[in-house]
Design a protein around this motif. Structure first.
Motif, PDB file in Angstrom:
ATOM      1  N   GLY A 289      35.544  52.605  45.064  1.00  0.00           N
ATOM      2  CA  GLY A 289      34.500  53.625  45.058  1.00  0.00           C
ATOM      3  C   GLY A 289      33.506  53.539  43.918  1.00  0.00           C
ATOM      4  N   GLU A 290      33.646  52.520  43.066  1.00  0.00           N
ATOM      5  CA  GLU A 290      32.700  52.387  41.955  1.00  0.00           C
ATOM      6  C   GLU A 290      31.886  51.108  42.088  1.00  0.00           C
ATOM      7  OE1 GLU A 290      34.315  52.871  37.995  1.00  0.00           O
ATOM      8  OE2 GLU A 290      35.839  54.219  38.815  1.00  0.00           O
ATOM      9  N   ASP A 291      30.650  51.203  41.670  1.00  0.00           N
ATOM     10  CA  ASP A 291      29.789  50.020  41.674  1.00  0.00           C
ATOM     11  C   ASP A 291      30.242  49.075  40.557  1.00  0.00           C
ATOM     12  OD1 ASP A 291      27.773  48.132  41.496  1.00  0.00           O
ATOM     13  OD2 ASP A 291      26.182  49.568  41.927  1.00  0.00           O
ATOM     14  N   VAL A 292      30.701  47.893  40.931  1.00  0.00           N
ATOM     15  CA  VAL A 292      31.182  46.929  39.926  1.00  0.00           C
ATOM     16  C   VAL A 292      30.370  45.630  39.993  1.00  0.00           C
ATOM     17  CG1 VAL A 292      33.541  47.854  39.836  1.00  0.00           C
ATOM     18  CG2 VAL A 292      32.996  46.052  41.503  1.00  0.00           C
ATOM     19  N   THR A 293      29.154  45.756  40.505  1.00  0.00           N
ATOM     20  CA  THR A 293      28.343  44.557  40.738  1.00  0.00           C
ATOM     21  C   THR A 293      28.234  43.680  39.489  1.00  0.00           C
ATOM     22  OG1 THR A 293      27.080  45.899  42.280  1.00  0.00           O
ATOM     23  CG2 THR A 293      26.134  43.763  41.693  1.00  0.00           C
ATOM     24  N   ASP A 294      28.101  44.325  38.322  1.00  0.00           N
ATOM     25  CA  ASP A 294      27.911  43.542  37.105  1.00  0.00           C
ATOM     26  C   ASP A 294      29.124  43.550  36.181  1.00  0.00           C
ATOM     27  OD1 ASP A 294      25.250  42.832  37.816  1.00  0.00           O
ATOM     28  OD2 ASP A 294      24.635  44.875  37.291  1.00  0.00           O
ATOM     29  N   VAL A 295      30.268  43.896  36.728  1.00  0.00           N
ATOM     30  CA  VAL A 295      31.490  43.977  35.916  1.00  0.00           C
ATOM     31  C   VAL A 295      32.134  42.590  35.829  1.00  0.00           C
ATOM     32  CG1 VAL A 295      33.810  44.971  35.865  1.00  0.00           C
ATOM     33  CG2 VAL A 295      31.853  46.425  36.445  1.00  0.00           C
ATOM     34  N   SER A 296      32.645  42.265  34.636  1.00  0.00           N
ATOM     35  CA  SER A 296      33.238  40.936  34.427  1.00  0.00           C
ATOM     36  C   SER A 296      34.604  40.833  35.106  1.00  0.00           C
ATOM     37  CB  SER A 296      33.417  40.680  32.931  1.00  0.00           C
ATOM     38  OG  SER A 296      34.431  41.541  32.434  1.00  0.00           O
ATOM     39  N   THR A 297      35.044  39.601  35.291  1.00  0.00           N
ATOM     40  CA  THR A 297      36.349  39.344  35.907  1.00  0.00           C
ATOM     41  C   THR A 297      37.456  40.081  35.142  1.00  0.00           C
ATOM     42  OG1 THR A 297      35.520  37.168  36.493  1.00  0.00           O
ATOM     43  CG2 THR A 297      37.889  37.490  36.631  1.00  0.00           C
ATOM     44  N   GLU A 298      37.430  39.988  33.807  1.00  0.00           N
ATOM     45  CA  GLU A 298      38.472  40.626  32.993  1.00  0.00           C
ATOM     46  C   GLU A 298      38.511  42.135  33.240  1.00  0.00           C
ATOM     47  OE1 GLU A 298      37.481  36.807  31.327  1.00  0.00           O
ATOM     48  OE2 GLU A 298      36.221  38.495  31.883  1.00  0.00           O
ATOM     49  N   ASP A 299      37.333  42.748  33.292  1.00  0.00           N
ATOM     50  CA  ASP A 299      37.298  44.195  33.497  1.00  0.00           C
ATOM     51  C   ASP A 299      37.718  44.585  34.913  1.00  0.00           C
ATOM     52  OD1 ASP A 299      36.608  44.566  30.924  1.00  0.00           O
ATOM     53  OD2 ASP A 299      34.467  44.864  31.280  1.00  0.00           O
ATOM     54  N   LEU A 300      37.472  43.702  35.874  1.00  0.00           N
ATOM     55  CA  LEU A 300      37.906  43.998  37.244  1.00  0.00           C
ATOM     56  C   LEU A 300      39.426  44.086  37.314  1.00  0.00           C
ATOM     57  CD1 LEU A 300      35.515  41.750  39.363  1.00  0.00           C
ATOM     58  CD2 LEU A 300      35.487  44.245  39.201  1.00  0.00           C
ATOM     59  N   VAL A 301      40.111  43.225  36.541  1.00  0.00           N
ATOM     60  CA  VAL A 301      41.580  43.269  36.527  1.00  0.00           C
ATOM     61  C   VAL A 301      42.038  44.651  36.053  1.00  0.00           C
ATOM     62  CG1 VAL A 301      43.678  42.276  35.531  1.00  0.00           C
ATOM     63  CG2 VAL A 301      41.781  40.780  36.172  1.00  0.00           C
ATOM     64  N   GLY A 302      41.381  45.167  35.031  1.00  0.00           N
ATOM     65  CA  GLY A 302      41.712  46.500  34.528  1.00  0.00           C
ATOM     66  C   GLY A 302      41.418  47.601  35.530  1.00  0.00           C
ATOM     67  N   ARG A 303      40.580  47.294  36.505  1.00  0.00           N
ATOM     68  CA  ARG A 303      40.222  48.301  37.519  1.00  0.00           C
ATOM     69  C   ARG A 303      40.971  48.085  38.825  1.00  0.00           C
ATOM     70  NH1 ARG A 303      34.300  50.170  37.195  1.00  0.00           N
ATOM     71  NH2 ARG A 303      33.678  49.795  35.059  1.00  0.00           N
ATOM     72  N   GLY A 304      41.977  47.210  38.810  1.00  0.00           N
ATOM     73  CA  GLY A 304      42.860  47.138  39.973  1.00  0.00           C
ATOM     74  C   GLY A 304      42.656  45.956  40.898  1.00  0.00           C
ATOM     75  N   LEU A 305      41.872  44.958  40.456  1.00  0.00           N
ATOM     76  CA  LEU A 305      41.694  43.766  41.290  1.00  0.00           C
ATOM     77  C   LEU A 305      42.309  42.562  40.579  1.00  0.00           C
ATOM     78  CD1 LEU A 305      38.488  42.651  43.144  1.00  0.00           C
ATOM     79  CD2 LEU A 305      39.626  41.071  41.602  1.00  0.00           C
ATOM     80  N   SER A 306      43.264  41.910  41.238  1.00  0.00           N
ATOM     81  CA  SER A 306      43.886  40.727  40.640  1.00  0.00           C
ATOM     82  C   SER A 306      43.567  39.502  41.480  1.00  0.00           C
ATOM     83  CB  SER A 306      45.401  40.881  40.563  1.00  0.00           C
ATOM     84  OG  SER A 306      45.769  41.532  39.390  1.00  0.00           O
ATOM     85  N   ILE A 307      43.453  38.376  40.791  1.00  0.00           N
ATOM     86  CA  ILE A 307      42.989  37.159  41.444  1.00  0.00           C
ATOM     87  C   ILE A 307      44.049  36.072  41.374  1.00  0.00           C
ATOM     88  CG2 ILE A 307      41.203  35.371  41.375  1.00  0.00           C
ATOM     89  CD1 ILE A 307      39.627  37.662  39.679  1.00  0.00           C
ATOM     90  N   VAL A 308      44.274  35.417  42.502  1.00  0.00           N
ATOM     91  CA  VAL A 308      45.075  34.190  42.536  1.00  0.00           C
ATOM     92  C   VAL A 308      44.091  33.063  42.805  1.00  0.00           C
ATOM     93  CG1 VAL A 308      46.972  32.951  43.649  1.00  0.00           C
ATOM     94  CG2 VAL A 308      47.056  35.441  43.452  1.00  0.00           C
ATOM     95  N   PRO A 309      43.717  32.301  41.762  1.00  0.00           N
ATOM     96  CA  PRO A 309      42.660  31.299  41.935  1.00  0.00           C
ATOM     97  C   PRO A 309      43.125  30.138  42.805  1.00  0.00           C
ATOM     98  CG  PRO A 309      43.270  31.563  39.604  1.00  0.00           C
ATOM     99  CD  PRO A 309      44.287  32.289  40.418  1.00  0.00           C
ATOM    100  N   GLN A 310      42.146  29.367  43.261  1.00  0.00           N
ATOM    101  CA  GLN A 310      42.463  28.186  44.066  1.00  0.00           C
ATOM    102  C   GLN A 310      43.105  27.119  43.187  1.00  0.00           C
ATOM    103  OE1 GLN A 310      39.222  26.720  46.454  1.00  0.00           O
ATOM    104  NE2 GLN A 310      40.203  24.745  46.787  1.00  0.00           N
ATOM    105  N   GLY A 311      44.069  26.406  43.772  1.00  0.00           N
ATOM    106  CA  GLY A 311      44.674  25.261  43.094  1.00  0.00           C
ATOM    107  C   GLY A 311      45.714  25.666  42.079  1.00  0.00           C
ATOM    108  N   ASN A 312      46.266  24.661  41.447  1.00  0.00           N
ATOM    109  CA  ASN A 312      47.350  24.909  40.504  1.00  0.00           C
ATOM    110  C   ASN A 312      46.796  25.292  39.138  1.00  0.00           C
ATOM    111  OD1 ASN A 312      49.567  24.876  38.869  1.00  0.00           O
ATOM    112  ND2 ASN A 312      50.533  23.220  40.011  1.00  0.00           N
ATOM    113  N   THR A 313      46.974  26.532  38.753  1.00  0.00           N
ATOM    114  CA  THR A 313      46.489  27.001  37.458  1.00  0.00           C
ATOM    115  C   THR A 313      47.664  27.355  36.552  1.00  0.00           C
ATOM    116  OG1 THR A 313      46.341  29.243  38.313  1.00  0.00           O
ATOM    117  CG2 THR A 313      44.361  27.909  38.461  1.00  0.00           C
TER     118      THR A 313
END
Ligand SMILES: Nc1ncnc2c1ncn2[C@@H]1O[C@H](COP(=O)(O)OP(=O)(O)O)[C@@H](O)[C@H]1O
Ligand SMILES: [Mg+2]
Length: 239
Positions: free
Chosen positions: A68-92
């Motif tokens: 429900g919040e505009d996160v258009t300009d929010v960084s990846t790190e801050d998105l994690v704090g807002r409840g979005l987690s990423i599993v990147p492509q490939g072996n990291t």
């Protein structure tokens, strides 16, 4: 205004690299508790869409909304704090480090108390991770490493898990294991958005799908409808 049942939403997102526009006014959404896949040919722009949704790549036009919040300009790190987690492509993964150390990395944003609670929840969800906490990642199979990568993303207790090609490079039996794992994650109440090259399996294991071609959404339907669609079958599912 945003609709609270929408966890993640892209509104007319346009982006690219340098002067090269790759993604053209893509709109998509993931609703609360839903699993959604993005399929389409190689080079269609699927990963580029994910990069814009997860703060790796700026939107040239359009908006991204999370919870429900505009996160258009929010960084990846801050998105994690807002409840979005990423599993990147490939072996990291870091080969010399243990499973526990990878989970610790995923928990960098939360305090010790929260980490204890989330670890308990996670190990209940993925008992196979618990048996391997002290194992170095380099001694694990590709499927097990992907499981650790997913666990690392879950330790912060996100609302939505975003994955780019979770089944890439895995043997067919392990592909099924990963999709089963993601089903468990969804059953635990999370929303899921994945990009998948393995289109048939992705559609069989998700609620809704988007077909992206040349940077635009070509089809957006329930996954089972996409599976049954003659045109989708011919063009994207190998007939
Ligand atoms: N970092 C980059 N710099 C420049 N062009 C890129 C970059 N990443 C991807 N592209 C180009 O963007 C297009 C879409 O790529 P991508 O989003 O990776 O497609 P997909 O994930 O659907 O296979 C391709 O033409 C690719 O060459
Ligand atoms: Mg890709």
């Amino acid at each position: 205004m945003s609709d609270p049942s929408k966890i993640l939403e892209a509104r007319d997102v346009t982006t690219g690299y340098g002067n090269n526009e790759i993604v053209h006014q893509v709109s998509l959404q993931v609703n609360d508790g839903e699993s959604v896949c993005i399929i389409g040919p190689n080079g269609a722009g699927k990963s580029t869409v994910l990069k814009s949704l997860t703060g790796y790549l700026a939107c040239w036009e359009g908006e991204i909304h999370l919870n429900g919040e505009d996160v258009t300009d929010v960084s990846t790190e801050d998105l994690v704090g807002r409840g979005l987690s990423i599993v990147p492509q490939g072996n990291t993964m870091f080969p010399q480090m243990t499973v526990q150390e990878h989970l610790d990395m995923g928990a960098w944003l939360i305090d010790d108390e929260e980490k204890r609670e989330n670890t308990e929840w996670l190990l209940d969800l993925f008992p196979r991770v618990e048996e391997r906490l002290d194992q170095k990642v380099k001694t694990m199979s590709g499927g097990e490493q992907q499981m650790v990568s997913i666990a690392r993303a879950l330790i912060s207790d996100p609302d939505i898990l975003v994955l780019d090609e979770p089944s890439l490079g895995l043997a067919p039996s392990l592909v099924d294991t990963i999709f089963e794992l993601l089903r468990t994650v969804q059953d635990a109440g999370l929303s899921i958005l994945m990009v998948e090259q393995n289109a048939v399996k992705a559609l069989k294991n998700t609620d809704r799908g988007y077909v992206i071609e040349m940077g635009s959404v070509r089809f957006a339907e329930e996954s089972r409808e996409l599976l049954d669609d003659d045109e989708v079958q011919q063009l994207y599912l190998g007939g």
